[in-house]
Design an enzyme around this catalytic site. Structure first.
Site, PDB file in Angstrom:
ATOM      1  N   ARG A 104       0.814  -1.223   0.000  1.00 36.30           N
ATOM      2  CA  ARG A 104       0.000   0.000   0.000  1.00 36.30           C
ATOM      3  C   ARG A 104       0.850   1.278   0.000  1.00 36.30           C
ATOM      4  NH1 ARG A 104      -2.264  -3.328  -1.451  1.00 36.30           N
ATOM      5  NH2 ARG A 104      -4.124  -4.377  -0.720  1.00 36.30           N
TER       6      ARG A 104
ATOM      7  N   SER B  48     -10.588  -0.338   3.663  1.00 34.80           N
ATOM      8  CA  SER B  48      -9.826  -0.650   4.880  1.00 34.80           C
ATOM      9  C   SER B  48      -9.306   0.634   5.512  1.00 34.80           C
ATOM     10  CB  SER B  48      -8.633  -1.543   4.540  1.00 34.80           C
ATOM     11  OG  SER B  48      -9.101  -2.767   4.034  1.00 34.80           O
TER      12      SER B  48
ATOM     13  N   GLU C 165      -4.352   3.212   6.654  1.00 31.57           N
ATOM     14  CA  GLU C 165      -4.313   3.139   5.185  1.00 31.57           C
ATOM     15  C   GLU C 165      -5.031   4.372   4.620  1.00 31.57           C
ATOM     16  OE1 GLU C 165      -5.118  -0.661   3.384  1.00 31.57           O
ATOM     17  OE2 GLU C 165      -6.050   0.273   1.645  1.00 31.57           O
TER      18      GLU C 165
HETATM   19  C1  LIG Z   1     -15.558  -0.123  -0.479  1.00 30.91           C
HETATM   20  C2  LIG Z   1     -14.077   0.058  -0.699  1.00 30.91           C
HETATM   21  C3  LIG Z   1     -13.264  -1.030  -0.892  1.00 30.91           C
HETATM   22  C4  LIG Z   1     -11.886  -0.861  -1.097  1.00 30.91           C
HETATM   23  N1  LIG Z   1     -11.109  -1.970  -1.299  1.00 30.91           N
HETATM   24  C5  LIG Z   1      -9.780  -1.804  -1.551  1.00 30.91           C
HETATM   25  C6  LIG Z   1      -8.961  -2.961  -1.809  1.00 30.91           C
HETATM   26  O1  LIG Z   1      -9.409  -4.081  -1.816  1.00 30.91           O
HETATM   27  N2  LIG Z   1      -7.635  -2.743  -2.045  1.00 30.91           N
HETATM   28  C7  LIG Z   1      -7.103  -1.503  -2.042  1.00 30.91           C
HETATM   29  O2  LIG Z   1      -5.899  -1.383  -2.295  1.00 30.91           O
HETATM   30  N3  LIG Z   1      -7.860  -0.411  -1.803  1.00 30.91           N
HETATM   31  C8  LIG Z   1      -9.183  -0.540  -1.554  1.00 30.91           C
HETATM   32  N4  LIG Z   1      -9.942   0.564  -1.304  1.00 30.91           N
HETATM   33  C9  LIG Z   1      -9.313   1.886  -1.214  1.00 30.91           C
HETATM   34  C10 LIG Z   1      -9.190   2.665  -2.524  1.00 30.91           C
HETATM   35  O3  LIG Z   1     -10.104   2.240  -3.503  1.00 30.91           O
HETATM   36  C11 LIG Z   1      -7.774   2.583  -3.062  1.00 30.91           C
HETATM   37  O4  LIG Z   1      -6.869   3.080  -2.116  1.00 30.91           O
HETATM   38  C12 LIG Z   1      -7.610   3.384  -4.352  1.00 30.91           C
HETATM   39  O5  LIG Z   1      -6.331   3.120  -4.867  1.00 30.91           O
HETATM   40  C13 LIG Z   1      -7.766   4.894  -4.138  1.00 30.91           C
HETATM   41  O6  LIG Z   1      -7.924   5.495  -5.415  1.00 30.91           O
HETATM   42  P1  LIG Z   1      -8.750   6.843  -5.591  1.00 30.91           P
HETATM   43  O7  LIG Z   1      -8.787   7.174  -7.022  1.00 30.91           O
HETATM   44  O8  LIG Z   1     -10.051   6.756  -4.906  1.00 30.91           O
HETATM   45  O9  LIG Z   1      -7.801   7.860  -4.815  1.00 30.91           O
HETATM   46  P2  LIG Z   1      -8.235   9.043  -3.848  1.00 30.91           P
HETATM   47  O10 LIG Z   1      -8.875   8.480  -2.630  1.00 30.91           O
HETATM   48  O11 LIG Z   1      -8.968  10.085  -4.591  1.00 30.91           O
HETATM   49  O12 LIG Z   1      -6.793   9.599  -3.448  1.00 30.91           O
HETATM   50  C14 LIG Z   1      -5.901   8.803  -2.674  1.00 30.91           C
HETATM   51  C15 LIG Z   1      -4.491   9.352  -2.864  1.00 30.91           C
HETATM   52  O13 LIG Z   1      -4.092   9.121  -4.226  1.00 30.91           O
HETATM   53  C16 LIG Z   1      -3.650  10.338  -4.792  1.00 30.91           C
HETATM   54  N5  LIG Z   1      -3.984  10.349  -6.222  1.00 30.91           N
HETATM   55  C17 LIG Z   1      -5.174  10.120  -6.791  1.00 30.91           C
HETATM   56  N6  LIG Z   1      -5.083  10.232  -8.147  1.00 30.91           N
HETATM   57  C18 LIG Z   1      -3.800  10.562  -8.408  1.00 30.91           C
HETATM   58  C19 LIG Z   1      -3.063  10.838  -9.612  1.00 30.91           C
HETATM   59  N7  LIG Z   1      -3.629  10.795 -10.822  1.00 30.91           N
HETATM   60  N8  LIG Z   1      -1.751  11.130  -9.500  1.00 30.91           N
HETATM   61  C20 LIG Z   1      -1.134  11.167  -8.294  1.00 30.91           C
HETATM   62  N9  LIG Z   1      -1.775  10.934  -7.128  1.00 30.91           N
HETATM   63  C21 LIG Z   1      -3.090  10.633  -7.193  1.00 30.91           C
HETATM   64  C22 LIG Z   1      -4.403  11.420  -4.041  1.00 30.91           C
HETATM   65  O14 LIG Z   1      -3.735  12.686  -4.105  1.00 30.91           O
HETATM   66  C23 LIG Z   1      -4.410  10.866  -2.634  1.00 30.91           C
HETATM   67  O15 LIG Z   1      -3.198  11.180  -1.979  1.00 30.91           O
HETATM   68  C24 LIG Z   1     -11.322   0.432  -1.087  1.00 30.91           C
HETATM   69  C25 LIG Z   1     -12.155   1.554  -0.897  1.00 30.91           C
HETATM   70  C26 LIG Z   1     -13.525   1.377  -0.704  1.00 30.91           C
HETATM   71  C27 LIG Z   1     -14.403   2.580  -0.520  1.00 30.91           C
END
Ligand SMILES: Cc1cc2nc3c(=O)[nH]c(=O)nc-3n(C[C@H](O)[C@H](O)[C@H](O)COP(=O)(O)OP(=O)(O)OC[C@H]3O[C@@H](n4cnc5c(N)ncnc54)[C@H](O)[C@@H]3O)c2cc1C
Length: 305
Positions: free
Chosen positions: A174, A227, A297
């Site tokens: 992560r 998580s 996380e």
């Molecule tokens: C129901 C649910 C289940 C989930 N299950 C999992 C799982 O099984 N495994 C897992 O790993 N995660 C899981 N997650 C968490 C999440 O989906 C991941 O962490 C995902 O990678 C976050 O992506 P996001 O686009 O939503 O990022 P955001 O939440 O919008 O941002 C998170 C971080 O990423 C950065 N970021 C976003 N886009 C960019 C970009 N283009 N360039 C640089 N930085 C960027 C942001 O600045 C921030 O610091 C889950 C979340 C939910 C709600």
């Protein structure tokens, strides 16, 4: 000196599509948090580069937003500029796919299956975008993005647009060089994954099976951030929180899920302060009971003081 001088504010107001005081809670899966001082959705990588480089030169704080599925935004909102990255273009080339940072991982999993490719089925469990997934090496069901990623294009403020190799990205559990290393503050523009030839129908069956298993064990249909804590080595954060008797623990409208101890659910109207208090309670109780330090996380962003 504050960055809020008139010339900077005028520059912000001139950014394409920018809005002031924009509510962004609804752009996160938690549905929590105050407004962005300045907010823009951008699909054109060059426009995003100009905005984040211009912010850097002017000392204006900026936050990149993907699908908002791993963020807890402060009740007071976010200072400076928030850019929602929405470039969702993709290109299938044989067994490789190049995907824009704003494309959802779940959508990319279906695109891969439609192209009769296998090896990306795990991504059906990650509701975030490709950019957010590169940022923290998202993974599910024992697989992680780093297993299939071959390169990502990005832009580091103060430097040039570059193609980062897997080594440059320094992936860990992560984490990556974007979250905790030399690429902090950089933009992911797109990522290229390498898959294997397979049977699309089989891939879709596997994804359906994984999704229905997940629906039974996690409160997927609620407002949450996935998580809350990373799993400590050799154990699971959910198990530890459950063993500490914390399932159902509550702060205001934020509650630790009865279905899975590592999920906090916003039952409606929870504040960021409620969630942060619950996170701290879970961390301190697990530390006290088992001597294990849980690491968050979910990321806390915005004006917390
Ligand atoms: C129901 C649910 C289940 C989930 N299950 C999992 C799982 O099984 N495994 C897992 O790993 N995660 C899981 N997650 C968490 C999440 O989906 C991941 O962490 C995902 O990678 C976050 O992506 P996001 O686009 O939503 O990022 P955001 O939440 O919008 O941002 C998170 C971080 O990423 C950065 N970021 C976003 N886009 C960019 C970009 N283009 N360039 C640089 N930085 C960027 C942001 O600045 C921030 O610091 C889950 C979340 C939910 C709600």
């Amino acid at each position: 000196m504050s960055w809020r001088k008139e010339s900077n504010l005028a520059w912000l107001r001139e950014l394409p599509g920018v809005r002031m005081g924009e509510p962004i809670a609804s752009r996160t899966s938690f549905g929590i948090g105050g407004p962005a001082e300045y907010f823009a959705e951008m699909a054109n990588p060059q426009s995003i580069e100009v905005a984040i480089e211009g912010s850097r030169l002017r000392g204006i704080p900026h936050l990149l937003l993907g699908a908002g599925t791993n963020l807890l935004i402060a009740d007071a909102g976010v200072e400076g500029l928030v850019i929602r990255v929405i470039n969702r273009d993709y290109e299938v080339d044989g067994t490789r796919i190049r995907a824009g940072a704003g494309l959802k991982m779940m959508r990319l999993a279906r695109i891969a299956a439609d192209a009769n490719l296998r090896g990306f089925e795990f991504a059906i469990g990650v509701p975030g975008t490709v950019g957010g997934a590169v940022y923290q090496n998202a993974g599910c069901w024992g697989h992680e993005l780093r297993e299939v990623l071959v390169a990502a294009r990005g832009f580091q403020p103060g430097a040039d647009r570059r193609t980062w190799s897997v080594d440059d990205l320094q992936f860990g559990y992560r984490t990556s060089a974007l979250r905790d290393g030399p690429l902090r503050g950089s933009l992911v523009i797109d990522a290229t994954i390498q898959l294997e030839r397979g049977d699309g129908e089989e891939a879709k069956r596997l994804m359906a099976k994984l999704t229905s298993e997940r629906n039974e064990t996690q409160p997927i249909k609620t407002k949450n951030c996935g998580s809350v804590f990373m799993n400590p080595p050799g154990d699971s954060a959910g198990r530890l929180i459950q063993a500490a008797g914390l399932k159902g623990a509550r702060e205001g409208a934020a509650v630790i899920s009865q279905l899975h101890g590592n999920f906090i659910v916003n039952e409606g109207g929870a504040t960021a302060v409620d969630v942060a208090a619950l996170i701290e309670r879970a961390r301190a109780t697990v530390m006290h009971r088992f001597g294990i330090e849980l690491e968050r996380e979910v990321e806390l962003v915005g004006k917390w003081e």
